[in-house]
Design an enzyme around this catalytic site. Structure first.
Site, PDB file in Angstrom:
ATOM      1  CG  ASP A  67      -0.404  -0.410   2.454  1.00  0.00           C
ATOM      2  OD1 ASP A  67       0.831  -0.469   2.590  1.00  0.00           O
ATOM      3  OD2 ASP A  67      -0.868  -0.481   3.627  1.00  0.00           O
ATOM      4  CG  ASN A 136      -8.930  -1.328  11.935  1.00  0.00           C
ATOM      5  OD1 ASN A 136      -8.075  -1.586  11.703  1.00  0.00           O
ATOM      6  ND2 ASN A 136      -9.549   0.088  11.641  1.00  0.00           N
ATOM      7  CD  GLU A 143      -8.973   1.352   7.678  1.00  0.00           C
ATOM      8  OE1 GLU A 143      -8.857   0.633   8.578  1.00  0.00           O
ATOM      9  OE2 GLU A 143      -8.447   2.438   7.808  1.00  0.00           O
TER      10      GLU A 143
HETATM   11  C1  GLP Z   1      -0.419   0.584   8.727  1.00  0.00           C
HETATM   12  C2  GLP Z   1      -0.350  -0.209   7.528  1.00  0.00           C
HETATM   13  C3  GLP Z   1      -0.412  -1.816   7.665  1.00  0.00           C
HETATM   14  C4  GLP Z   1       0.052  -1.945   9.066  1.00  0.00           C
HETATM   15  C5  GLP Z   1      -0.466  -1.444  10.114  1.00  0.00           C
HETATM   16  C6  GLP Z   1      -0.112  -1.849  11.641  1.00  0.00           C
HETATM   17  O1  GLP Z   1      -1.604   1.141   8.725  1.00  0.00           O
HETATM   18  N1  GLP Z   1      -0.743   0.144   6.384  1.00  0.00           N
HETATM   19  O2  GLP Z   1       0.153  -2.488   6.693  1.00  0.00           O
HETATM   20  O3  GLP Z   1       0.068  -3.487   9.480  1.00  0.00           O
HETATM   21  O4  GLP Z   1      -0.214  -0.216   9.790  1.00  0.00           O
HETATM   22  O5  GLP Z   1       1.220  -1.114  11.970  1.00  0.00           O
HETATM   23  P1  GLP Z   1       1.997  -1.461  13.171  1.00  0.00           P
HETATM   24  O6  GLP Z   1       2.862  -2.506  12.683  1.00  0.00           O
HETATM   25  O7  GLP Z   1       2.878  -0.280  13.254  1.00  0.00           O
HETATM   26  O8  GLP Z   1       1.397  -1.641  14.182  1.00  0.00           O
END
Ligand code: GLP
Length: 243
Positions: A67, A136, A143
């Protein structure tokens, strides 16, 4: 679904890097699907370490990232392009032409998402997709309530994701409101999936996603339907699963 329970973040990172490097050793020109977020940083550090020791060679590896924020360009230090270069691509012998992240500066969402999906297809699909887990239950930027069938598309980020990600920006107002993301349909086409998760703050969502019903309300729950998923999680993240 195979779950590896590990002690802590460091062990999680080492195990995940082991699995990714095994893939690269078995198929040097493999397609790695990569992820951002704080969770995979240790995995990338470990891969860099093994690369420096001569144990992993990225010269033929190809990558596609999950992404990118819509509107951020490559020089923005919060773009996922920047993140990937900083944490992995600029530190190993990967050919930058073989690394791909959705282009957040392309204003035409439909055009960019179609290009990205076709790119993945033309590369022969993803051999192993690394995933983190949002609080979430989001994977990539899919989402809650995203259709399981969707391929790469533009999403409106939820308030909870904006809230979770604002720590990386000057303020919540600076967090982009939209992103381009592989869809769940794209992710599910990966031949193998490797999800990394750590910490008590994710314990509830881990239990829901992997031990609760498969539902679009919890996007990661769809992984229960994939035939080759490995989860590497520390004990804190697994503290609420049924034993
Ligand atoms: C972001 C990314 C996800 C990731 C998520 C969790 O929103 N788009 O790909 O898995 O955050 O992030 P973290 O690993 O910092 O908890």
């Amino acid at each position: 679904m195979k779950i590896y329970e590990v002690k802590d973040y460091q062990e999680m990172s080492r195990k995940a890097a082991n699995i990714l490097s095994a893939q690269v050793i078995l198929k040097p020109d493999c397609v790695l699907g990569l992820a951002t977020g704080s969770t995979p940083i240790g995995t990338y550090d470990q891969l860099v370490d093994w690369y420096n020791k001569g144990d992993v060679d990225f010269s033929e590896v190809k990558t596609v990232n999950l992404d990118e924020y819509k509107g951020l360009d490559k020089t923005n230090d919060q773009s996922y392009y920047y993140f990937m270069h900083k944490h992995l691509f600029d530190r190993v012998n990967i050919n930058p032409d073989n690394t791909h992240v959705p282009d957040g500066t392309e204003p035409d969402a439909e055009k960019e998402c179609a290009r990205y999906e076709e790119l993945i297809r033309s590369m022969g699909g993803v051999d192993i997709q690394l995933l983190g887990l949002g609080h979430n239950g989001h994977i990539g930027f899919n989402e809650p309530d995203s259709s399981f069938a969707k391929v790469t598309h533009c999403v409106d980020l939820t308030e909870s994701t904006i809230e979770a990600n604002k720590r990386f920006f000057a303020s919540a107002d600076d967090v982009p409101r939209q992103a381009y993301t592989m869809g769940i349909g794209t992710i599910m086409k990966a031949k193998k999936i490797l999800l990394v998760v750590n910490g008590e703050a994710k314990a509830d969502i881990v239990a829901k996603a992997f031990f609760g019903p498969v539902t679009p309300e919890v996007p990661a729950s769809v992984l229960q339907l994939h035939s080759d998923v490995v989860i590497v999680a520390d004990s804190a993240a697994l503290s609420k699963i049924p034993r």
